[in-house]
Design an enzyme around this catalytic site. Structure first.
Site, short mmCIF file in Angstrom:
data_model
loop_
_atom_site.label_atom_id
_atom_site.label_comp_id
_atom_site.label_asym_id
_atom_site.label_seq_id
_atom_site.Cartn_x
_atom_site.Cartn_y
_atom_site.Cartn_z
N TYR A 52 -3.27 45.74 28.07
CA TYR A 52 -2.75 44.58 27.41
C TYR A 52 -2.02 44.66 26.50
O TYR A 52 -1.86 45.64 25.63
CB TYR A 52 -3.97 43.50 27.09
CG TYR A 52 -4.62 43.63 25.85
CD1 TYR A 52 -4.12 42.98 24.61
CD2 TYR A 52 -5.83 44.39 25.60
CE1 TYR A 52 -4.46 42.97 23.36
CE2 TYR A 52 -6.30 44.52 24.30
CZ TYR A 52 -5.70 43.84 23.24
OH TYR A 52 -6.25 43.99 21.90
N CYS A 53 -1.03 43.57 26.21
CA CYS A 53 0.04 43.61 25.11
C CYS A 53 0.03 42.21 24.49
O CYS A 53 -1.00 41.60 23.95
CB CYS A 53 1.31 44.01 25.65
SG CYS A 53 2.16 43.38 26.92
N ARG A 54 1.30 41.52 24.51
CA ARG A 54 1.36 40.20 23.78
C ARG A 54 1.16 39.12 24.57
O ARG A 54 1.61 38.05 24.13
CB ARG A 54 2.90 40.31 23.11
CG ARG A 54 2.87 41.20 21.99
CD ARG A 54 4.33 41.55 21.71
NE ARG A 54 4.62 42.31 20.39
CZ ARG A 54 5.88 43.09 20.43
NH1 ARG A 54 6.81 42.88 21.17
NH2 ARG A 54 5.78 43.95 19.12
#
Length: 219
Positions: free
Chosen positions: A184-186
């Site tokens: 996952y990221c932002r």
């Protein structure tokens, strides 16, 4: 400051109240300001860092931040020669998530763009966050946070490992090939996690993308 005189009519009072709320909408009514809010939801940042991430000049970032600050959506603090900006409260991050979800629900153009984006990735589909946490805690899946390390340090999904995208290729040996890896990221508009999934799958690792970021997780 909003000042109401004793003889103010009900209509004037209502107009003044709505005008104050409209300040928030006006300050956030810009694609780049929304992106800056999302970026600041990850961690406090300098003008220079925001300019690099948002792909605009520092001068333009400063102008956008001035509008956000005037509506008390962001705060600033000087640290040495730098000015550090942060969201004024967690509610500002929640405002961004609420706007995005509403846009996803109502705008066919956005829905189509997101479908095209997700078509090239392999998305994690679980029954609940609790299921993901239980699997991560037990080691049944490996959750990795591919944002920059300073963003991970400010806040991250429980049991997630920090593996910034820029370091991922050199750290592949740290990841098992017998269990799924969830990146996952932002959030849904961030492409770092989809890039990570492609890289991992090219290396024979069963990788999936989680659309939620830390702001969504905390909202």
């Amino acid at each position: 400051m909003l000042t109401l005189l004793p003889m103010t009519t009900n209509r004037t009072i209502k107009d003044a109240l709505y005008e104050q709320v409209a300040r928030i909408a006006k300050a956030s009514a810009s694609p780049k300001r929304l992106e800056l809010i999302e970026l600041l939801g990850q961690s406090p940042k300098t003008v220079e860092a925001l300019a690099l991430e948002a792909g605009i000049s520092a001068k333009l970032v400063s102008a956008h931040l001035k509008e956000l600050k005037s509506a008390r959506l962001v705060e600033a603090e000087r640290q040495g020669k730098y000015i550090i900006y942060r969201l004024a409260s967690a509610e500002v991050g929640k405002l961004w998530v609420t706007l995005r979800l509403l846009a996803e629900d109502r705008l066919f153009e956005l829905q189509d763009a997101l479908r095209q984006l997700s078509a090239a990735t392999h998305e994690w589909v679980g029954n609940s966050r609790e299921e993901l946490l239980n699997k991560a805690k037990s080691g049944e899946v490996i959750v990795i946070d591919v944002r920059p390390g300073e963003e991970y340090a400010v806040g991250h999904v429980p049991f997630a490992r920090s593996m910034p995208l820029a370091e991922l290729r050199n750290r592949l040996a740290e990841l098992p090939k017998d269990r799924p890896v969830i990146a996952y990221c932002r959030g849904p508009f961030c492409l770092m996690s989809s890039d990570a999934v492609r890289l991992l799958r090219d290396q024979g690792i069963d990788a999936l993308q989680m659309r939620e970021g830390i702001v969504e997780w905390n909202s």
